[in-house]
Scaffold this active site. Structure first.
Site: not given
Ligand code: FEO
Length: 396
Positions: A24, A78, A80, A82, A145, A164, A191, A224
């Site tokens: 994104h 979370h 989101e 992903d 996040h 995150d 990041y 991640h």
């Molecule tokens: Fe806020 Fe890796 O998503």
């Protein structure tokens, strides 16, 4: 990415995305991973999932350890996508009535994403869950996040599942900090600069809160990138330092150009700053990705922005960069603008206005040159660069 035991009876079961290059709007030149974790205990528990298209990889990894139908609990740290994209496949496979633990806002946001009546178990910050031998503690981390974000802490292993936070967009053979060493830090810094910078005050508060709670942390498992097991304090301290946004004696000259006039101005300003003994970088907006520039902005003391005037406005890449940087709310910067133009020349004031709205200290009204810079025009750029360099020299 193969499943791997990362602590006693805790497995990394997520997926690796070697090919993603744009997350994104963030350049992920080294891919990323979507980490998910499986705890084998009396209650078998999955923490987070992966991006929807990687659901098969997640299910295959889980299947190497247990039959996915045996999963008793799912925890969503979370919303989101992903990390939640594979949730519908997982819930369908394990049974839609299985408890799904999340924060209160996680309940709301998951409902708004998937419109499913799953068996939500919204948890308070500080709430605990016993799995048998292991005990979990949930800690809300709003805006790190998203408003729904939370950490899950495994008491017995002193292991923090940090969603995150402390992550990096990095796909590689290495799974742990001790396997990659300091080479991971630029990825962690990028990041932070592109995802978390605007939440710096919250990060400082959170670190204080975790310290006050006396949570010992031996391992940090983010959603991640690599896992911090050798020196989790290293990334915590890096977050503290980055969050302080202490400006360095470093300047960035960020610009775009149509017929090379703005480039000549930019390079003259860079040379003048360097002549003052201050590090300055020229960053052309069609040669550098906005997220690479933002990584440099993190510790820069000065950001000088230049644009040609086009159709009475800013060059589109300059608008894009200013919008992106503004959203990430960098602090403690000085700034200035320069522009070239044919007949109207609005770009300089437009840049100044944007920098002011970001609370940059504007150290000079800027330099504005019609068509092609002559000797006098370049001298004005030189003076601007020297002024910036001298201001940065005064930094402690
Ligand atoms: Fe806020 Fe890796 O998503």
């Amino acid at each position: 990415m193969k499943p791997l035991e990362v602590a006693r009876d805790i497995y990394s079961v997520g997926a690796i995305d070697w090919n993603i290059r744009d997350f994104h709007g963030y350049s992920t030149y080294q891919g990323t991973t979507y980490n998910a974790y499986l705890i084998i205990d009396d209650k078998i528990t999955l923490i987070d999932t992966v991006k929807r298209e990687f659901a098969d990889e997640l299910l295959n990894n889980i299947s190497e350890i247990i039959d996915p139908k045996k999963i008793d609990y799912v925890i969503s740290n979370h919303t989101e996508m992903d990390h939640s994209g594979a949730l519908p496949r997982i819930m369908h496979r394990i049974g839609e009535d299985k408890p799904l633990f999340c924060s209160k806002l996680g309940h709301k946001n998951l409902s708004l994403h998937f419109h499913e009546k799953w068996n939500y178990k919204p948890m308070e910050s500080g709430g605990e869950l016993n799995l048998g031998k292991k005990n979990l503690v949930f800690l809300e981390t709003r805006m790190l996040h998203w408003p729904d974000s939370m950490f899950t802490y495994v008491k017995e292993e002193k292991l923090l599942l940090s969603s995150d936070a402390f992550g990096q967009h990095y796909a590689g053979a290495e799974r742990f900090d001790d396997e990659i060493g300091d080479a991971i830090m630029p990825h962690a810094q990028k990041y932070f600069a592109n995802i978390l910078l605007l939440y710096s005050p919250l990060i400082l508060k959170l670190v204080n809160k975790v310290t006050d709670m006396g949570l010992a942390i031996d391992t940090i498992c983010p959603d991640h990138g690599i896992i911090w097991r050798k020196d989790p304090n290293k990334i915590i301290q890096a977050y503290v330092e980055w969050s302080k946004q202490k400006p360095k004696k470093k300047a960035l000259v960020v610009y775009d150009t149509m017929w090379e006039s703005t480039r000549k101005m930019a390079e003259t300003i860079v040379d003048a700053i360097n002549d003052e003994g201050i590090e300055a970088k020229s960053m052309h907006l069609r040669s550098w990705h906005r997220s690479e520039i933002m990584t440099e902005v993190l510790d820069a003391g000065a950001v000088i922005v230049g644009s040609p005037t086009i159709n009475n406005g800013l060059f589109p890449t300059v608008s894009d960069f200013l919008t992106y940087m503004k959203g990430l709310r960098p602090q403690n910067k000085i700034g200035a603008a320069f522009c070239s133009y044919g007949w109207s020349g609005e770009a300089m004031n437009l840049i100044n206005k944007e920098l002011e709205s970001m609370k940059f200290e504007i150290v000079d009204p800027g330099v504005k040159i019609q068509f092609v810079p002559d000797k006098e025009g370049l001298e004005a750029c030189n003076r601007l660069g020297k002024k910036i360099g001298q201001r940065l020299s005064d930094l402690s």
